[in-house]
Scaffold this motif. Structure first.
Motif, PDB file in Angstrom:
ATOM      1  N   LYS A  72       0.842  -1.202   0.000  1.00 18.16           N
ATOM      2  CA  LYS A  72       0.000   0.000   0.000  1.00 18.16           C
ATOM      3  C   LYS A  72       0.878   1.254   0.000  1.00 18.16           C
ATOM      4  CE  LYS A  72      -4.014  -2.043   2.322  1.00 18.16           C
ATOM      5  NZ  LYS A  72      -4.802  -2.098   3.593  1.00 18.16           N
ATOM      6  N   GLY A  73       2.003   1.172   0.703  1.00 18.30           N
ATOM      7  CA  GLY A  73       2.926   2.304   0.763  1.00 18.30           C
ATOM      8  C   GLY A  73       3.635   2.542  -0.559  1.00 18.30           C
ATOM      9  N   THR A  74       3.960   1.458  -1.263  1.00 16.95           N
ATOM     10  CA  THR A  74       4.679   1.603  -2.539  1.00 16.95           C
ATOM     11  C   THR A  74       3.728   1.850  -3.707  1.00 16.95           C
ATOM     12  OG1 THR A  74       4.622  -0.817  -2.861  1.00 16.95           O
ATOM     13  CG2 THR A  74       6.574   0.120  -1.783  1.00 16.95           C
ATOM     14  N   GLY A  75       2.419   1.744  -3.454  1.00 17.89           N
ATOM     15  CA  GLY A  75       1.439   1.988  -4.503  1.00 17.89           C
ATOM     16  C   GLY A  75       1.061   0.755  -5.289  1.00 17.89           C
ATOM     17  N   GLU A  76       1.596  -0.412  -4.909  1.00 10.84           N
ATOM     18  CA  GLU A  76       1.260  -1.653  -5.607  1.00 10.84           C
ATOM     19  C   GLU A  76      -0.162  -2.090  -5.302  1.00 10.84           C
ATOM     20  OE1 GLU A  76       4.613  -4.676  -5.515  1.00 10.84           O
ATOM     21  OE2 GLU A  76       5.400  -3.143  -4.134  1.00 10.84           O
ATOM     22  N   LEU A  77      -0.652  -1.698  -4.140  1.00  7.91           N
ATOM     23  CA  LEU A  77      -2.046  -1.936  -3.761  1.00  7.91           C
ATOM     24  C   LEU A  77      -2.686  -0.608  -3.395  1.00  7.91           C
ATOM     25  CD1 LEU A  77      -1.859  -5.093  -1.439  1.00  7.91           C
ATOM     26  CD2 LEU A  77      -2.679  -5.016  -3.789  1.00  7.91           C
TER      27      LEU A  77
END
Length: 240
Positions: A72-77
């Motif tokens: 979620k932090g890296t934007g993958e989710l």
């Protein structure tokens, strides 16, 4: 009837434990997400994330939940857009508080923190009103066991520690915030077991409370803050 009562008590205790566990996982998850957003998802190049993963694992956070929080932090989710806030305030007899929050709603968090202070007879102050009373430091605690004091001390100081002290059953190491990761990693590489390791805010002076009403009130502030899911860390200078 006694059997029913006993079962009710067991269920209550289990419910309280589950709630505490869920709150802890929420706290871990927010820190993992913020750390990954700030410095990327590879713990080898992100000291804050590496420490967050270590704490989450020590708290028995399930691997799949841990990995989702990082993604979620890296934007993958897809995830909530969290922001970090710091509030400062006063408790009874001028005790000083710093409250770190991770939230998706600044107004809600500010209101909740302000309410916690008010309910405990304190008040929320402006930014910087008590910050000068604390120092940001890395702090590592090692249980003595059969470890050699001189060896651990030299290891820590060589890696960049500021101070090393013998505190009854443990060794306490203090570092500058920017040197914390190097010292932590040096101890880790030598398989030195650490009871705790974190960058924290250490009061320069402490306040002792003697009046029972003041002690009750500061306990109320801490309880209300502890119950708030947005609150990540609370630092104070009350000498308990």
């Amino acid at each position: 009837m006694a059997g029913h009562s006993k079962w009710a008590n067991i269920q209550y205790r289990k419910g309280a434990q589950d709630k505490k566990r869920a709150k802890l996982f929420t706290k871990f998850g927010k820190e993992l997400t913020i750390a990954a957003k700030e410095g990327g998802g590879d713990p080898n190049f992100n000291p804050r994330l590496r420490l967050a993963i270590e704490k989450a694992k020590a708290g028995n956070m399930p691997k799949d939940i841990l990995e989702r929080a990082i993604k979620k932090g890296t934007g993958e989710l897809e995830g909530v857009d969290f922001i970090e806030m710091r509030y400062e305030g006063y408790g009874p007899v001028g005790t000083a508080f710093i409250v770190d929050v991770v939230t998706d709603n600044k107004n809600r968090s500010a209101g909740n923190v302000r309410s916690a202070f008010t309910k405990g007879g304190g008040n929320m102050g402006t930014s910087g009103c008590v910050g000068f009373m604390f120092q940001e430091k890395g702090e590592i605690v090692i249980e003595k066991g059969d470890l050699d004091e001189d060896e651990i001390m030299m290891m820590a100081l060589d890696a960049g520690a500021e101070d090393f002290s013998d505190a009854d059953d443990s060794f306490e190491i203090t570092t500058a915030p920017e040197d914390f990761d190097a010292v932590h990693k040096a101890l880790e590489e030598q398989n030195i077991p650490m009871a705790s390791a974190e960058v924290t805010m250490i009061p320069q002076t402490y306040v002792t409370l003697t009046d029972e009403a003041d002690i009750t009130n500061i306990g109320r502030i801490l309880d209300f803050l502890d119950d708030d899911d947005d609150v990540q860390e609370v630092y104070h200078n009350w000498e308990e």
